[in-house]
Motif scaffolding. Structure first.
Motif, short mmCIF file in Angstrom:
data_model
loop_
_atom_site.label_atom_id
_atom_site.label_comp_id
_atom_site.label_asym_id
_atom_site.label_seq_id
_atom_site.Cartn_x
_atom_site.Cartn_y
_atom_site.Cartn_z
N UNK A 149 12.06 -5.00 -3.09
CA UNK A 149 11.76 -5.68 -4.13
C UNK A 149 10.12 -5.53 -4.74
N UNK A 150 9.69 -6.36 -3.74
CA UNK A 150 8.41 -6.28 -4.27
C UNK A 150 7.84 -4.84 -4.37
N UNK A 151 8.43 -4.06 -2.98
CA UNK A 151 7.66 -2.30 -3.05
C UNK A 151 7.93 -1.47 -4.24
N UNK A 152 8.88 -1.78 -5.11
CA UNK A 152 10.43 -1.07 -6.88
C UNK A 152 9.17 -1.59 -7.52
N UNK A 153 8.69 -2.67 -7.55
CA UNK A 153 7.93 -3.61 -8.62
C UNK A 153 6.60 -2.28 -8.51
N UNK A 154 6.02 -2.01 -7.90
CA UNK A 154 4.63 -1.14 -7.48
C UNK A 154 4.98 0.16 -7.61
N UNK A 155 6.03 0.23 -7.14
CA UNK A 155 5.97 1.74 -6.85
C UNK A 155 5.88 2.19 -8.21
N UNK A 156 5.81 3.69 -8.24
CA UNK A 156 5.96 4.83 -9.25
C UNK A 156 7.63 5.60 -8.78
N UNK A 157 8.18 6.01 -9.64
CA UNK A 157 9.79 6.81 -9.99
C UNK A 157 9.07 8.03 -9.85
N UNK B 135 0.96 -1.34 -0.08
CA UNK B 135 0.33 0.01 0.27
C UNK B 135 1.01 0.94 -0.50
N UNK B 136 1.93 1.36 0.60
CA UNK B 136 2.41 2.34 0.89
C UNK B 136 3.67 2.68 -0.38
N UNK B 137 4.27 1.54 -0.60
CA UNK B 137 4.72 1.43 -1.99
C UNK B 137 3.68 2.58 -3.11
N UNK B 138 3.11 1.56 -2.98
CA UNK B 138 2.13 2.31 -4.48
C UNK B 138 1.68 3.74 -4.10
#
Length: 295
Positions: free
Chosen positions: A237-245, A182-185
């Motif tokens: 790693x999982x968070x990076x795949x749902x995050x935006x730059x 949720x936070x990474x997104x």
């Protein structure tokens, strides 16, 4: 509300009652039982036959609370729900818990709060509402998953990742994973100061309250094994795949630092420690652990 059960005959009925008796809200309890060997499944079946608010998923064998909750996230039918909450089998929810939490979702995508750890002879408030940091979700959950309430949009994002990313099955804890996704997104998560439930402490707790010498020794052992650092790298790693730059790039870099164990990586992680934990004491402990190569 998603409830994972396993050999919980001593606690499941008071917990169900505390959920179904929530003030000011309509609840539906979706239960996944993990091959209980005691009377848990019979108790659940009896209550489900008497109350259509209780829905039992087909029984299965999952092997851990984490895997059981991931099954619920993947499979439970939450269509039409205004919010999705998580529940352990052995807590007791305070009567106004959801009534206090649901208004948080007017301005946030998810929310959680404090709990009261209940021992045979004492009650201890467990505070998790320290100010959030930019990357705290890489190294810790928002608190016990039993306090989590997610909006439909936040739950849908979590479900999408859990269904599609095989790495989630290796993450140490479902609540840590949910908070991180949720936070990474880029969604907003609030942590309220209210104590939302009685967190009963007993010998069968999967994860007990982080209080006392035994808890500290357990955490030290986890640090020394290197497992926690690698778990954090996996979450990043999982968070990076749902995050935006630019958060995506930052999380990938943090994961790289955690997967290494050289002096340069440790120096950089020491500098990042204030962003990786919420509580100042935990920030200091993390810095010390990194410097001393315990982490």
């Amino acid at each position: 509300m998603l409830l994972a059960s396993h050999d919980g005959e001593r606690w499941i009925e008071p917990q169900l009652a505390s959920i179904l008796d929530q003030r000011g809200v309509d609840v539906r309890v979706l239960v996944s039982d993990d091959a209980s060997r005691d009377a848990t499944a019979d108790i659940l079946a009896r209550h489900a036959a008497q109350d259509d608010r209780i829905v039992l998923l087909p029984p299965g064998r999952f092997g851990s609370a984490r895997a059981n909750f991931l099954r619920l996230i993947r499979d439970a039918d939450v269509d039409g729900a205004d919010a999705v909450a998580f529940s352990d089998q052995d807590d007791v929810w305070h009567a106004g818990r959801l009534e206090r939490q649901l208004p948080e979702l007017l301005a946030a995508d998810a929310t959680s709060g404090n709990v009261t750890a209940v021992y045979p002879n004492r009650r201890v408030l467990i505070e998790k509402h320290h100010p959030q940091r930019r990357l705290d979700f890489v190294c810790e959950s928002a608190g016990p998953g039993s306090t989590f309430v997610l909006s439909p949009a936040a739950f849908a994002r979590v479900r999408e990742v859990v269904r599609s990313d095989e790495r989630v099955d290796a993450v140490a804890a479902h609540d840590w994973l949910v908070y991180a996704i949720v936070r990474a997104a880029g969604m907003r998560w609030t942590i309220t100061p209210d104590s939302l439930l009685d967190y009963r402490q007993h010998g069968a707790n999967v994860t007990g309250a982080n209080v006392g010498l035994q808890s500290a020794l357990t955490r030290l052992q986890q640090l020394r094994s290197g497992g926690f650092r690698l778990d954090a790298a996996r979450v990043a790693r999982i968070g990076a795949d749902v995050a935006s730059a630019p958060l995506r790039d930052e999380l990938a870099h943090v994961a790289d630092l955690m997967e290494r164990n050289d002096a340069a990586a440790r120096r950089e992680l020491v500098g990042l420690a204030p962003q990786l934990r919420r509580r100042p004491r935990e920030q200091r402990l993390l810095r010390s652990a990194i410097r001393s190569r315990l982490w």
